[in-house]
Design a protein around this motif. Structure first.
Motif, PDB file in Angstrom:
ATOM      1  N   ALA A  73       0.827  -1.202   0.000  1.00 24.81           N
ATOM      2  CA  ALA A  73       0.000   0.000   0.000  1.00 24.81           C
ATOM      3  C   ALA A  73       0.864   1.256   0.000  1.00 24.81           C
ATOM      4  N   MET A  74       2.032   1.197   0.665  1.00 26.86           N
ATOM      5  CA  MET A  74       2.952   2.338   0.671  1.00 26.86           C
ATOM      6  C   MET A  74       3.377   2.691  -0.747  1.00 26.86           C
ATOM      7  N   MET A  75       3.512   1.679  -1.577  1.00 23.73           N
ATOM      8  CA  MET A  75       3.928   1.884  -2.963  1.00 23.73           C
ATOM      9  C   MET A  75       2.724   2.083  -3.884  1.00 23.73           C
ATOM     10  N   ASN A  76       1.502   1.942  -3.317  1.00 18.35           N
ATOM     11  CA  ASN A  76       0.283   2.021  -4.119  1.00 18.35           C
ATOM     12  C   ASN A  76       0.298   0.979  -5.232  1.00 18.35           C
ATOM     13  N   ARG A  77       0.865  -0.193  -4.940  1.00 19.26           N
ATOM     14  CA  ARG A  77       0.943  -1.268  -5.929  1.00 19.26           C
ATOM     15  C   ARG A  77       0.554  -2.611  -5.318  1.00 19.26           C
ATOM     16  N   PRO A  78      -0.720  -2.808  -4.951  1.00 19.25           N
ATOM     17  CA  PRO A  78      -1.138  -4.088  -4.372  1.00 19.25           C
ATOM     18  C   PRO A  78      -0.934  -5.265  -5.310  1.00 19.25           C
ATOM     19  N   PHE A 159      10.913  -5.350   2.363  1.00 18.79           N
ATOM     20  CA  PHE A 159      10.742  -3.946   2.768  1.00 18.79           C
ATOM     21  C   PHE A 159       9.821  -3.172   1.835  1.00 18.79           C
ATOM     22  N   ASP A 160       9.564  -3.703   0.627  1.00 16.43           N
ATOM     23  CA  ASP A 160       8.606  -3.023  -0.259  1.00 16.43           C
ATOM     24  C   ASP A 160       7.388  -3.891  -0.566  1.00 16.43           C
ATOM     25  N   GLY A 161       7.323  -5.073   0.034  1.00 17.24           N
ATOM     26  CA  GLY A 161       6.177  -5.947  -0.171  1.00 17.24           C
ATOM     27  C   GLY A 161       6.254  -6.793  -1.419  1.00 17.24           C
ATOM     28  N   LEU A 214       8.349   0.390 -16.639  1.00 15.37           N
ATOM     29  CA  LEU A 214       7.968   0.457 -15.235  1.00 15.37           C
ATOM     30  C   LEU A 214       6.694   1.281 -15.049  1.00 15.37           C
ATOM     31  N   GLY A 215       6.048   1.088 -13.913  1.00 11.76           N
ATOM     32  CA  GLY A 215       4.864   1.879 -13.597  1.00 11.76           C
ATOM     33  C   GLY A 215       3.573   1.105 -13.850  1.00 11.76           C
ATOM     34  N   LYS A 216       2.474   1.721 -13.488  1.00 10.76           N
ATOM     35  CA  LYS A 216       1.175   1.051 -13.600  1.00 10.76           C
ATOM     36  C   LYS A 216       0.736   0.863 -15.046  1.00 10.76           C
ATOM     37  N   THR A 217       1.040   1.836 -15.904  1.00  5.27           N
ATOM     38  CA  THR A 217       0.577   1.774 -17.289  1.00  5.27           C
ATOM     39  C   THR A 217       1.567   0.985 -18.125  1.00  5.27           C
TER      40      THR A 217
END
Length: 324
Positions: A73-78, A159-161, A214-217
Motif C-alpha cells: 500500500a505504501m507503494m500504491n501497488r497491491p 521492505f517493499d512488499g 515500469l509503472g502502472k501503465t
C-alpha cells in the motif's frame, strides 16, 4: 548453450502478452540461449499455446503472494504481491545460469553477453540506486538458494512488499561488494527514468539494450491504431518513451496478434489493435478532462502528454493559432 536460459514470468493473460513480445524480441535479436516462461495456472489455453510456440519451455508454477498489504500500500501497488512467484526461477536447476527478465521488458539488441556475469548481477534501480532493480538480473538456479530465499521471506518479509525488497535484502552486499555485478543501466533502462534525467537519455539512450516499462501503465494498457501509429488510453501518464512504446506495439501487432488470432479461432478476444473511428482525438478527450493547473503540474514533473495534447503537432497548431 543448452544449459543457459532467459526466464520470464506471467501470472495473467495481460502479462502473458508482454512475455510473448519479450520472447519474440529475444528471438529477433538472435539469442543462442533457451527461452523459459514461468506461468500462473490461470493463464488461458490460447495464451499458453502461443507461449509454447515462442518459448522452449513453459512451466506452470504456483502463484506465491507476499500478503504484505501494508508495504504494498505504501507503494500504491497491491498487484506486486504475486511477484514473489518470481522466486520459483531458482528451481530451474537443469540450467547452470539464467537471466531473469520481467514480462514488461523489451530487448533492443542481442544481450547474450549477460551470461558472462555472475549471480546476482543487476542494474541500479532509478528510485534508489543503492538497490538493484529486479526486472533484469543474472542468477544461478539452486534449490539451496531457493530454500534460503523462502526462509528469508518468512523471517524478514520484504521492505517493499514485493520481490525486489526480498532480493535486495537477501543479496544485501550488491551495492558495495563487487562492481562487476552492477549492470550498466542500458541493460534495464527504465522508461520512467528517461524524464528524470533527459540530458543523459539524449546522450546514452541510443545505446539501450533493454527497455523496462515500469509503472502502472504497461504497453498492453493502451489501444493502438497500427495504420495511424497512434495510442489511446493512459497517454497522459508518460510511462514510456513513445519510440519504445511504438517498438513494442509494432512487434506485438505484427508478430504476436496473428498467433493469438489463430489460437483463439472463433472465440472473441481484444487484441488492443483498433481502427480509429472516432472524430475526437485522444488528445482532445484528455485535454477536456484535465485542468490547466493539472497540466502544468504534469509538465513540471516531466510528464508531458507527448503522444496526445502535448505532441509537437498540437503545440505547433496552438502556436500557429496564437500567431494568427
Amino acid at each position: 548453450m543448452a544449459d543457459q536460459a532467459f526466464v520470464t514470468l506471467a501470472t495473467n493473460d495481460s502479462y502473458a502478452r508482454g512475455a510473448m513480445v519479450l520472447g519474440k524480441s529475444l528471438r529477433n535479436h538472435k539469442t543462442s540461449k533457451k527461452l523459459v516462461a514461468l506461468i500462473g495456472p490461470q493463464i488461458s489455453e490460447p495464451c499458453q499455446a502461443v507461449l509454447k510456440l515462442i518459448f522452449d519451455e513453459v512451466k506452470v508454477v504456483d502463484v506465491l503472494d507476499s500478503g504484505d498489504v501494508a508495504h504494498l500500500a505504501m507503494m500504491n501497488r497491491p498487484d506486486l504481491g504475486v511477484t514473489f512467484t518470481k522466486l520459483h526461477c531458482w528451481t530451474l536447476t537443469h540450467y547452470s545460469k539464467c537471466v531473469f527478465m520481467d514480462a514488461d521488458t523489451l530487448v533492443l539488441s542481442n544481450i547474450d553477453d549477460l551470461f558472462e556475469r555472475e549471480e546476482l548481477s543487476a542494474a541500479p534501480d532509478p528510485g534508489w540506486p543503492d538497490c538493484f532493480n529486479s526486472g533484469v538480473f543474472v542468477f544461478c538456479p539452486s534449490l539451496e538458494t531457493h530454500g534460503k530465499l523462502l526462509q528469508y521471506c518468512t523471517e524478514h518479509g520484504s521492505f517493499d512488499g514485493g520481490d525486489q525488497g526480498v532480493l535486495n535484502g537477501f543479496f544485501s552486499t550488491w551495492a558495495t561488494a563487487d562492481i562487476s555485478k552492477h549492470l550498466p543501466f542500458i541493460y534495464n533502462l527504465s522508461s520512467i527514468a528517461i524524464y528524470t534525467y533527459l540530458p543523459a537519455f539524449k546522450q546514452f539512450g541510443s545505446n539501450a539494450k533493454v527497455v523496462h516499462f515500469l509503472g502502472k501503465t504497461k504497453p498492453w494498457s493502451y489501444t493502438y491504431d497500427a495504420k495511424a501509429k497512434q495510442f489511446k488510453g493512459g497517454v497522459s501518464e508518460a510511462s514510456a518513451h513513445p519510440t519504445f512504446l511504438l517498438d513494442w506495439w509494432t512487434l506485438f501487432s505484427s508478430a504476436v496478434v496473428p498467433m493469438l488470432q489463430e489460437q483463439y479461432g472463433d472465440q472473441p478476444f481484444h487484441s488492443g489493435c483498433v481502427k480509429d473511428e472516432s472524430s475526437t482525438s485522444a488528445a482532445e478527450e484528455t485535454e477536456s478532462q484535465m485542468s490547466s493547473e493539472d497540466r502544468k503540474k504534469k509538465w513540471e514533473q516531466g510528464q508531458a502528454d507527448y503522444m496526445g495534447m502535448d505532441s509537437f503537432d498540437n503545440i505547433k497548431k496552438k502556436l500557429d493559432s496564437f500567431l494568427k
